[in-house]
Motif scaffolding. Structure first.
Motif, PDB file in Angstrom:
ATOM      1  N   VAL A  96     -27.403  37.186 105.559  1.00  0.00           N
ATOM      2  CA  VAL A  96     -28.050  36.295 104.594  1.00  0.00           C
ATOM      3  C   VAL A  96     -29.075  35.405 105.286  1.00  0.00           C
ATOM      4  O   VAL A  96     -28.783  34.780 106.312  1.00  0.00           O
ATOM      5  CB  VAL A  96     -27.000  35.435 103.857  1.00  0.00           C
ATOM      6  CG1 VAL A  96     -27.683  34.367 103.006  1.00  0.00           C
ATOM      7  CG2 VAL A  96     -26.116  36.317 102.990  1.00  0.00           C
ATOM      8  N   GLN A  97     -30.266  35.352 104.694  1.00  0.00           N
ATOM      9  CA  GLN A  97     -31.325  34.484 105.225  1.00  0.00           C
ATOM     10  C   GLN A  97     -31.241  33.092 104.614  1.00  0.00           C
ATOM     11  O   GLN A  97     -31.339  32.088 105.314  1.00  0.00           O
ATOM     12  CB  GLN A  97     -32.700  35.104 104.930  1.00  0.00           C
ATOM     13  CG  GLN A  97     -33.859  34.357 105.567  1.00  0.00           C
ATOM     14  CD  GLN A  97     -35.168  35.114 105.389  1.00  0.00           C
ATOM     15  OE1 GLN A  97     -35.192  36.305 105.118  1.00  0.00           O
ATOM     16  NE2 GLN A  97     -36.269  34.414 105.562  1.00  0.00           N
ATOM     17  N   TRP A  98     -31.093  33.018 103.298  1.00  0.00           N
ATOM     18  CA  TRP A  98     -30.861  31.739 102.624  1.00  0.00           C
ATOM     19  C   TRP A  98     -30.183  31.974 101.273  1.00  0.00           C
ATOM     20  O   TRP A  98     -30.194  33.082 100.750  1.00  0.00           O
ATOM     21  CB  TRP A  98     -32.144  30.927 102.438  1.00  0.00           C
ATOM     22  CG  TRP A  98     -33.317  31.631 101.791  1.00  0.00           C
ATOM     23  CD1 TRP A  98     -34.428  32.104 102.413  1.00  0.00           C
ATOM     24  CD2 TRP A  98     -33.496  31.928 100.381  1.00  0.00           C
ATOM     25  NE1 TRP A  98     -35.280  32.683 101.497  1.00  0.00           N
ATOM     26  CE2 TRP A  98     -34.744  32.577 100.248  1.00  0.00           C
ATOM     27  CE3 TRP A  98     -32.726  31.713  99.241  1.00  0.00           C
ATOM     28  CZ2 TRP A  98     -35.224  33.018  99.008  1.00  0.00           C
ATOM     29  CZ3 TRP A  98     -33.209  32.144  98.001  1.00  0.00           C
ATOM     30  CH2 TRP A  98     -34.443  32.781  97.903  1.00  0.00           C
ATOM     31  N   THR A  99     -29.587  30.912 100.762  1.00  0.00           N
ATOM     32  CA  THR A  99     -28.939  30.970  99.450  1.00  0.00           C
ATOM     33  C   THR A  99     -29.322  29.726  98.652  1.00  0.00           C
ATOM     34  O   THR A  99     -29.680  28.684  99.213  1.00  0.00           O
ATOM     35  CB  THR A  99     -27.408  31.023  99.571  1.00  0.00           C
ATOM     36  OG1 THR A  99     -26.961  29.867 100.289  1.00  0.00           O
ATOM     37  CG2 THR A  99     -26.950  32.276 100.278  1.00  0.00           C
ATOM     38  N   ILE A 100     -29.238  29.842  97.328  1.00  0.00           N
ATOM     39  CA  ILE A 100     -29.478  28.713  96.432  1.00  0.00           C
ATOM     40  C   ILE A 100     -28.312  28.637  95.454  1.00  0.00           C
ATOM     41  O   ILE A 100     -28.170  29.506  94.589  1.00  0.00           O
ATOM     42  CB  ILE A 100     -30.800  28.863  95.649  1.00  0.00           C
ATOM     43  CG1 ILE A 100     -31.986  28.929  96.613  1.00  0.00           C
ATOM     44  CG2 ILE A 100     -30.965  27.714  94.662  1.00  0.00           C
ATOM     45  CD1 ILE A 100     -33.316  29.184  95.907  1.00  0.00           C
ATOM     46  N   PRO A 101     -27.437  27.642  95.586  1.00  0.00           N
ATOM     47  CA  PRO A 101     -26.326  27.507  94.641  1.00  0.00           C
ATOM     48  C   PRO A 101     -26.808  26.939  93.306  1.00  0.00           C
ATOM     49  O   PRO A 101     -27.723  26.103  93.266  1.00  0.00           O
ATOM     50  CB  PRO A 101     -25.389  26.535  95.355  1.00  0.00           C
ATOM     51  CG  PRO A 101     -26.301  25.688  96.191  1.00  0.00           C
ATOM     52  CD  PRO A 101     -27.425  26.598  96.624  1.00  0.00           C
ATOM     53  N   LEU A 102     -26.211  27.374  92.225  1.00  0.00           N
ATOM     54  CA  LEU A 102     -26.571  26.902  90.889  1.00  0.00           C
ATOM     55  C   LEU A 102     -25.297  26.604  90.114  1.00  0.00           C
ATOM     56  O   LEU A 102     -24.377  27.421  90.084  1.00  0.00           O
ATOM     57  CB  LEU A 102     -27.382  27.966  90.135  1.00  0.00           C
ATOM     58  CG  LEU A 102     -28.684  28.449  90.784  1.00  0.00           C
ATOM     59  CD1 LEU A 102     -29.215  29.659  90.035  1.00  0.00           C
ATOM     60  CD2 LEU A 102     -29.726  27.337  90.812  1.00  0.00           C
ATOM     61  N   SER A 103     -25.269  25.440  89.495  1.00  0.00           N
ATOM     62  CA  SER A 103     -24.131  25.078  88.668  1.00  0.00           C
ATOM     63  C   SER A 103     -24.660  24.454  87.383  1.00  0.00           C
ATOM     64  O   SER A 103     -25.500  23.560  87.418  1.00  0.00           O
ATOM     65  CB  SER A 103     -23.220  24.090  89.399  1.00  0.00           C
ATOM     66  OG  SER A 103     -22.066  23.821  88.625  1.00  0.00           O
ATOM     67  N   MET A 104     -24.197  24.959  86.241  1.00  0.00           N
ATOM     68  CA  MET A 104     -24.694  24.454  84.957  1.00  0.00           C
ATOM     69  C   MET A 104     -23.547  24.302  83.974  1.00  0.00           C
ATOM     70  O   MET A 104     -22.587  25.066  84.003  1.00  0.00           O
ATOM     71  CB  MET A 104     -25.771  25.385  84.414  1.00  0.00           C
ATOM     72  CG  MET A 104     -25.389  26.855  84.361  1.00  0.00           C
ATOM     73  SD  MET A 104     -26.800  27.941  84.112  1.00  0.00           S
ATOM     74  CE  MET A 104     -27.618  27.811  85.705  1.00  0.00           C
ATOM     75  N   GLY A 105     -23.652  23.312  83.150  1.00  0.00           N
ATOM     76  CA  GLY A 105     -22.604  23.044  82.178  1.00  0.00           C
ATOM     77  C   GLY A 105     -22.912  21.814  81.348  1.00  0.00           C
ATOM     78  O   GLY A 105     -22.204  21.497  80.402  1.00  0.00           O
ATOM     79  N   ASP A 106     -23.996  21.131  81.718  1.00  0.00           N
ATOM     80  CA  ASP A 106     -24.410  19.935  80.991  1.00  0.00           C
ATOM     81  C   ASP A 106     -25.836  20.111  80.477  1.00  0.00           C
ATOM     82  O   ASP A 106     -26.549  21.054  80.854  1.00  0.00           O
ATOM     83  CB  ASP A 106     -24.317  18.705  81.895  1.00  0.00           C
ATOM     84  CG  ASP A 106     -22.882  18.426  82.338  1.00  0.00           C
ATOM     85  OD1 ASP A 106     -22.020  18.287  81.457  1.00  0.00           O
ATOM     86  OD2 ASP A 106     -22.638  18.368  83.557  1.00  0.00           O
TER      87      ASP A 106
END
Length: 420
Positions: A96-106
Motif C-alpha cells: 500500500v502506498q497510501w490510504t484514505i479512511p472515510l466514515s459517514m453517518g451524520d
C-alpha cells in the motif's frame, strides 16, 4: 442556386404556421435523441472523473456497486462498518502506498458529513490528476474543526469561522442533533464539479467526540452530556469507519491485495476496483439507454414523416405557384431542387433548434441532478454520435423532400394553369 434558396425561404415564410409546427416536431425529436446520448455520456464522464489514482475501495462485505456509490458518490448508506483495527492492518501493508479512511453517518441540512484524516487533502485526486485546493482557510486540525465543499458554502452562506451543528443520521430533516458540540468552519474547498463540493469534512476524532456520550444511537439524557471543552484527542479511540480508499504500489499489487482483502479472516471485507465497478454500472444501464434511444428515434421518424405529409399536402395548393415558375422560365429540375431545399431547410432548422435545446437543458439540469440525486453530470461537447444524428436528420429531410419534389417535377404547365 441563390435564387432558389431565396424562393425556398419565402415559400416557407408564407406558410409560417405549418413550417413552425414541423420544425418544432423535428426539434423535439432531436432534443430527446441528443439528450439521451448527452446525459449518458455526461453521467459517465462525471462519475469517472470523480475519483482518480485510487486502485481499491474497501468496505464491509456486500455489493460492489453500493460500496462505490456511498463511499465515493455519497449515494445511499453503508451496509455496515469496518473496524479501525482492520483498516490499520491494511494501511500498514507493504503493498500500500497510501490510504484514505472515510466514515459517514451524520449530515447537515441534507449534506453528507464525512470524517477522514489528512490523507484526504493530500492524496485525493479527481479528473485524472487534480488535487484538492482551498479557496479559504486550511485543513482541519482540532477536534471540532470542519472543512466544507464549495456548494455547501455558497448554498448555506458559510465562511471561515461559521459555527455549524451536525445532525445524527443522513436524512434531510433530523430531530437528533449534536447541538452541544458545534463545529467551526476552518476551510473551504475550491470547486471540483464532483460530490466533494457537497460534502462537510471533519476529523475522525471529531466524529468520535460527538458520539462519545451516545449509547446505541441514542442521545444522552439531559445533564449527562460530555462538555466539548473537556474532550481531549488522547481520550478518544476510533472504533469503526465506513470505508477506505487504497493506492497500491503497482497493478500486480492491486490484484493481489484485492484477493487478500476479500479473503481476510478477521473480518468480512469487500475490495473493489472502481473502474471495473463503473463498467458494470454502465453495462446494467445500457439496456435502458438502448430503449430510450429507440423511443427517441421513433419520435424522430414521426417528426420527419409529419414534414413529408405537410409538404405533400401543400402541393395541391401550390400547383399554380409551380406553373407560374415554369412559365417565367424555371426548368422542371429547378422546381425539383426548390422542394428538396425546402425540406432540407426545415430538417436543418429542426436539428439546430433541437441541439440548442438539448445542450441548454443539460446545462440547466446539471445543478439540480447533482444537488438532489447526487449524480455528477459533466458538460460534454458534440460527440461523433451527435454529429451522426445531425447528419442523418438533415439527409433524411432532404431524401423525404424528394417525394413531393418528384410530383412537382411531373406537374405540367397546362395542369398548373388550369388548377382551381
Amino acid at each position: 442556386m441563390l435564387v432558389l434558396l431565396r424562393l425556398a425561404f419565402s415559400s416557407l415564410k408564407s406558410r409560417v404556421v405549418t413550417t413552425s409546427l414541423t420544425v418544432f416536431s423535428i426539434a423535439l425529436s432531436v432534443l430527446l435523441l441528443v439528450s439521451v446520448d448527452r446525459i449518458r455520456q455526461g453521467a459517465q464522464e462525471g462519475f469517472s472523473g470523480t475519483l482518480s489514482q485510487t486502485d481499491l475501495v474497501v468496505g464491509a462485505r456486500g455489493g460492489a456497486l453500493p460500496l462505490l456509490l456511498y463511499s465515493v458518490f455519497h449515494i445511499g448508506t453503508p451496509s455496515n462498518e469496518i473496524s479501525y483495527t482492520s483498516y490499520e492492518h491494511f494501511r500498514d501493508h507493504p503493498a500500500v502506498q497510501w490510504t484514505i479512511p472515510l466514515s459517514m453517518g451524520d449530515s447537515h441540512h441534507g449534506y453528507r458529513v464525512i470524517a477522514t484524516d489528512e490523507n484526504f487533502y493530500e492524496h485525493y485526486r479527481f479528473h485524472r490528476d487534480h488535487s484538492l485546493q482551498f479557496t479559504d482557510g486550511t485543513a482541519p486540525d482540532g477536534i471540532f474543526d470542519a472543512v466544507i465543499g464549495k456548494e455547501v458554502a455558497e448554498r448555506l452562506g458559510y465562511h471561515v469561522g461559521s459555527k455549524i451543528v451536525l445532525s445524527h443520521g443522513l436524512e434531510d430533516v433530523s430531530l437528533l442533533k449534536h447541538g452541544d458540540k458545534p463545529f467551526t468552519v476552518v476551510g473551504i474547498l475550491a470547486r471540483t464539479a464532483t460530490p466533494v463540493d457537497r460534502g462537510i469534512y471533519i476529523t475522525l476524532y471529531g466524529e468520535e467526540a460527538i458520539h462519545l456520550d451516545w449509547a446505541g444511537g441514542t442521545p444522552p439524557a439531559l445533564g449527562e452530556e460530555v462538555p466539548a471543552a473537556k474532550i481531549r484527542k488522547e481520550d478518544l479511540h476510533i472504533q469503526n469507519i465506513s470505508a477506505f480508499l487504497v493506492r497500491t504500489r503497482s497493478r500486480v499489487d492491486t490484484l493481489l491485495l484485492q484477493r487478500e482483502i476479500n479473503n481476510y479472516r478477521d473480518e468480512p471485507l469487500t475490495a473493489i476496483i472502481p473502474a471495473l465497478t463503473l463498467q458494470e454500472l454502465w453495462s446494467m444501464l445500457s439496456y435502458a439507454d438502448v430503449a430510450l434511444s429507440l423511443v427517441s428515434g421513433a419520435v424522430l421518424v414521426v417528426g420527419l414523416v409529419a414534414m413529408l405529409i405537410a409538404l405533400y399536402t401543400a402541393l395541391n395548393e401550390r400547383r399554380r405557384e409551380v406553373a407560374v415558375l415554369r412559365a417565367i422560365g424555371f426548368h422542371a429540375r429547378q422546381i425539383f431542387i426548390l422542394f428538396v431545399l425546402e425540406s432540407t431547410l426545415i430538417s436543418a432548422a429542426g436539428m439546430a433548434f433541437g441541439l440548442i435545446a438539448a445542450y441548454g437543458l443539460l446545462w440547466l439540469a446539471r445543478a439540480p441532478m447533482e444537488a438532489h440525486f447526487g449524480i455528477p453530470l459533466a458538460m460534454v461537447g458534440v460527440s461523433s454520435r451527435v454529429s451522426l444524428y445531425a447528419c442523418v436528420v438533415v439527409l433524411a429531410g432532404a431524401l423525404l423532400g424528394c417525394v413531393p419534389a418528384i410530383r412537382a417535377y411531373r406537374n405540367g404547365l397546362i395542369d398548373g394553369l388550369n388548377a382551381h
